[in-house]
Scaffold this active site. Structure first.
Site, PDB file in Angstrom:
ATOM      1  N   GLN A  95       0.802  -1.116   0.207  1.00 58.10           N
ATOM      2  CA  GLN A  95       0.056   0.214  -0.063  1.00 58.10           C
ATOM      3  C   GLN A  95       1.030   1.089   0.105  1.00 58.10           C
ATOM      4  OE1 GLN A  95      -3.300  -0.814   3.078  1.00 58.10           O
ATOM      5  NE2 GLN A  95      -1.913  -2.181   3.438  1.00 58.10           N
ATOM      6  N   HIS A 113      -1.647   1.374  -4.417  1.00 61.75           N
ATOM      7  CA  HIS A 113      -1.875   2.702  -4.484  1.00 61.75           C
ATOM      8  C   HIS A 113      -1.064   3.360  -5.579  1.00 61.75           C
ATOM      9  CE1 HIS A 113      -3.768   2.275  -0.110  1.00 61.75           C
ATOM     10  NE2 HIS A 113      -4.719   2.074  -1.048  1.00 61.75           N
ATOM     11  N   CYS A 124      -2.557  13.429 -21.794  1.00 61.33           N
ATOM     12  CA  CYS A 124      -2.084  12.496 -22.641  1.00 61.33           C
ATOM     13  C   CYS A 124      -1.519  11.230 -22.429  1.00 61.33           C
ATOM     14  CB  CYS A 124      -0.981  13.323 -23.786  1.00 61.33           C
ATOM     15  SG  CYS A 124       0.646  13.224 -22.804  1.00 61.33           S
ATOM     16  N   ASN A 207       3.219  -7.314  13.436  1.00 59.88           N
ATOM     17  CA  ASN A 207       2.914  -5.708  13.683  1.00 59.88           C
ATOM     18  C   ASN A 207       3.447  -5.863  15.280  1.00 59.88           C
ATOM     19  OD1 ASN A 207       1.467  -4.168  11.704  1.00 59.88           O
ATOM     20  ND2 ASN A 207      -0.191  -5.512  11.942  1.00 59.88           N
TER      21      ASN A 207
HETATM   22 ZN    ZN Z   1       0.905  15.032 -21.782  1.00 57.22          ZN
END
Ligand code: ZN
Length: 241
Positions: A95, A113, A124, A207
């Site tokens: 992530q 992400h 473009c 963790n």
């Molecule tokens: Zn561009």
């Protein structure tokens, strides 16, 4: 037990979050010491960014390029890259957008992400490696004249389709998943380990403290930081091999 499960896995995967990069000096976004206690999270809100790119870009450069750019992969990132190259690790989903898995040598990374390594022109569709863009001049622009955006997911944007599909495929096929430095609060990412667990995959959670996963999703909980846990697992793998 963790090492034996890893050695016996048919399809080992790893799912990482902010906790794996803390030992590289990157604070998490959330929480008392998190980045959002110092910066306004609006700079990553897609509507705000679209309306005010000139205001957002200096903050984005400071966090993601000046600061993150200096951080180095730690031993946990490096050991995951070794597991990939040794043929053990089939999927690595992260992530994180800090690019540290890639810089540690992992190549088969599903960037849930997106990443900060590339900039995207939404007019473009062209992508640039950040190294080929002059960030002294803000906002950075594409050859077509449009303003570039980091190629990671802003608040209000969807998950990249390809990353989502590959993550679901991983959740549908993995039998052992290492959950590292992630607490299960960010959706839809948090669904991936839950889906794997519901299918019967063993979830090994690493963790320092218990998380939203620990009671419902986790099969084996290692209450350790990422570097220490992966170093211990690496030692055990070397003994058992
Ligand atoms: Zn561009």
């Amino acid at each position: 037990m963790a090492a034996r499960a890893i050695l016996g896995a048919r399809s080992l995967s790893a799912f990482t979050g902010a906790g794996i990069s803390v030992e590289s000096g990157i604070p998490p976004f959330r929480g008392k010491e998190g980045l959002w206690s110092r910066y306004d999270p609006r700079v990553l809100d897609i509507e705000y960014f679209n309306a005010n790119p000139e205001d957002c870009w200096p903050v984005i450069r400071e966090i993601f390029y000046d600061f993150f750019g200096k951080a180095q992969p730690n031993r946990a990132h490096l050991l995951l890259a070794e597991l990939e190259h040794g043929g053990f690790l089939k999927h690595l989903i992260t992530q994180n957008i800090d690019d540290l898995h890639y810089r540690a040598g992992s190549r088969n990374v599903i960037e849930f992400h997106g990443n900060s390594r590339r900039l995207l022109c939404r007019a473009c569709g062209r992508r640039y490696e950040v190294a080929e863009v002059d960030l002294r001049q803000l906002p950075p622009r594409c050859g077509c004249g449009s303003i570039l955006k980091p190629d990671f997911v802003f608040f209000g944007e969807g998950i990249p389709r390809d990353a989502f599909a590959r993550s679901e495929e991983c959740a549908a096929t993995t039998d052992v998943m290492l959950l590292i430095g992630t607490t299960g609060e960010v959706y839809p990412a948090a669904q991936i380990p839950q889906t794997a667990a519901a299918r019967g995959a063993l979830i090994i959670e690493i963790n320092p403290e218990r998380s939203a996963y620990t009671d419902r999703t986790t099969g084996l909980f290692l209450p350790l930081g990422a570097v220490e846990a992966l170093s211990r697992i690496d030692d055990l793998l070397r003994e058992e091999r």
